[in-house]
Design an enzyme around this catalytic site. Structure first.
Site, PDB file in Angstrom:
ATOM      1  N   LYS A  49       0.878  -1.187   0.000  1.00  0.00           N
ATOM      2  CA  LYS A  49       0.000   0.000   0.000  1.00  0.00           C
ATOM      3  C   LYS A  49       0.905   1.223   0.000  1.00  0.00           C
ATOM      4  O   LYS A  49       1.696   1.432   0.923  1.00  0.00           O
ATOM      5  CB  LYS A  49      -0.867  -0.059   1.257  1.00  0.00           C
ATOM      6  CG  LYS A  49      -1.814   1.092   1.487  1.00  0.00           C
ATOM      7  CD  LYS A  49      -2.714   0.740   2.674  1.00  0.00           C
ATOM      8  CE  LYS A  49      -3.359   1.952   3.311  1.00  0.00           C
ATOM      9  NZ  LYS A  49      -4.363   2.563   2.443  1.00  0.00           N
ATOM     10  N   THR A  52      -2.297   6.851   0.894  1.00  0.00           N
ATOM     11  CA  THR A  52      -3.473   6.922   1.752  1.00  0.00           C
ATOM     12  C   THR A  52      -4.212   8.196   1.383  1.00  0.00           C
ATOM     13  O   THR A  52      -3.596   9.176   0.945  1.00  0.00           O
ATOM     14  CB  THR A  52      -3.114   6.872   3.252  1.00  0.00           C
ATOM     15  OG1 THR A  52      -4.326   6.843   4.029  1.00  0.00           O
ATOM     16  CG2 THR A  52      -2.264   8.047   3.686  1.00  0.00           C
ATOM     17  N   GLU A 102      -3.726   1.841  -3.215  1.00  0.00           N
ATOM     18  CA  GLU A 102      -4.262   1.589  -1.860  1.00  0.00           C
ATOM     19  C   GLU A 102      -4.239   0.109  -1.517  1.00  0.00           C
ATOM     20  O   GLU A 102      -4.389  -0.277  -0.364  1.00  0.00           O
ATOM     21  CB  GLU A 102      -5.723   2.063  -1.777  1.00  0.00           C
ATOM     22  CG  GLU A 102      -5.910   3.541  -1.609  1.00  0.00           C
ATOM     23  CD  GLU A 102      -5.941   3.946  -0.156  1.00  0.00           C
ATOM     24  OE1 GLU A 102      -5.621   3.114   0.707  1.00  0.00           O
ATOM     25  OE2 GLU A 102      -6.273   5.091   0.117  1.00  0.00           O
TER      26      GLU A 102
HETATM   27  C1  LIG Z   1      -7.056   8.715  11.929  1.00  0.00           C
HETATM   28  C2  LIG Z   1      -6.861   7.579  11.000  1.00  0.00           C
HETATM   29  O1  LIG Z   1      -6.064   6.725  11.264  1.00  0.00           O
HETATM   30  N1  LIG Z   1      -7.622   7.595   9.875  1.00  0.00           N
HETATM   31  C3  LIG Z   1      -7.489   6.783   8.798  1.00  0.00           C
HETATM   32  C4  LIG Z   1      -8.062   7.223   7.638  1.00  0.00           C
HETATM   33  C5  LIG Z   1      -7.926   6.506   6.512  1.00  0.00           C
HETATM   34  N2  LIG Z   1      -7.255   5.311   6.527  1.00  0.00           N
HETATM   35  C6  LIG Z   1      -7.089   4.566   5.293  1.00  0.00           C
HETATM   36  O2  LIG Z   1      -6.591   5.413   4.285  1.00  0.00           O
HETATM   37  C7  LIG Z   1      -7.166   5.051   3.031  1.00  0.00           C
HETATM   38  C8  LIG Z   1      -7.993   6.140   2.445  1.00  0.00           C
HETATM   39  O3  LIG Z   1      -8.810   6.737   3.359  1.00  0.00           O
HETATM   40  C9  LIG Z   1      -7.943   3.848   3.269  1.00  0.00           C
HETATM   41  O4  LIG Z   1      -7.087   2.789   3.049  1.00  0.00           O
HETATM   42  C10 LIG Z   1      -8.325   4.019   4.726  1.00  0.00           C
HETATM   43  O5  LIG Z   1      -8.678   2.847   5.323  1.00  0.00           O
HETATM   44  C11 LIG Z   1      -6.688   4.851   7.707  1.00  0.00           C
HETATM   45  O6  LIG Z   1      -6.059   3.772   7.733  1.00  0.00           O
HETATM   46  N3  LIG Z   1      -6.812   5.596   8.835  1.00  0.00           N
END
Ligand SMILES: CC(=O)Nc1ccn([C@@H]2O[C@H](CO)[C@@H](O)[C@H]2O)c(=O)n1
Length: 132
Positions: A49, A52, A102
């Site tokens: 990955k 983000t 991602e």
């Molecule tokens: C505060 C905090 O940790 N927030 C987040 C927010 C998003 N994400 C990941 O980022 C990508 C796009 O949104 C996807 O893969 C999500 O699952 C995460 O892991 N943690």
């Protein structure tokens, strides 16, 4: 007009502002930690990955800086990443290429982002590389 003066102290360090405010550069103020949902951290730590997508509040990472990855749930240290770029994107412009980076299918990624951020239209693609 503001009049600013310093009182001499036995401990000069008390009067010294933090180095970051002397230098005042973006890099000095760059965040040095990012959290991911725990279930995603193996994908980050394996290098699969490489992006983000976050909202404005988490967009202040600075290209060229090194960041510690922690789990959101337990705040456990996972690995380090180097920030490559931070690019603004509209929700509707999130596409298959982003999904591949991602390492999440697009039909899962977009609902996931909507679940985390129910009302935003503007997002930021944070691209990074895993520190070996
Ligand atoms: C505060 C905090 O940790 N927030 C987040 C927010 C998003 N994400 C990941 O980022 C990508 C796009 O949104 C996807 O893969 C999500 O699952 C995460 O892991 N943690």
């Amino acid at each position: 007009m503001a009049i600013v003066f310093f009182v001499r102290s036995k401990n000069a360090n008390i009067l010294r502002p933090p180095l970051s405010s002397i230098a005042g550069s973006t890099v000095d103020q760059a965040p040095n930690k990012i959290t991911f949902f725990e279930w995603l951290t193996p994908l980050v730590a394996s290098g699969k990955k490489t992006i983000t997508i976050r909202d404005e509040s988490e967009s202040h990472y600075v290209p060229g800086t090194r960041v510690d990855v922690h789990t959101l749930e337990k705040d456990e240290y996972v690995c380090q990443i180097d920030i490559v770029s931070v690019e603004k994107i509209g929700f509707d412009d999130i596409n298959e290429e982003h999904a591949a980076q991602e390492f999440i299918p697009l039909e899962e990624l977009k609902p996931l982002i909507r679940e985390i951020y129910p009302n935003d239209q503007d997002f930021y693609v944070i691209t990074y590389t895993l520190v070996a």
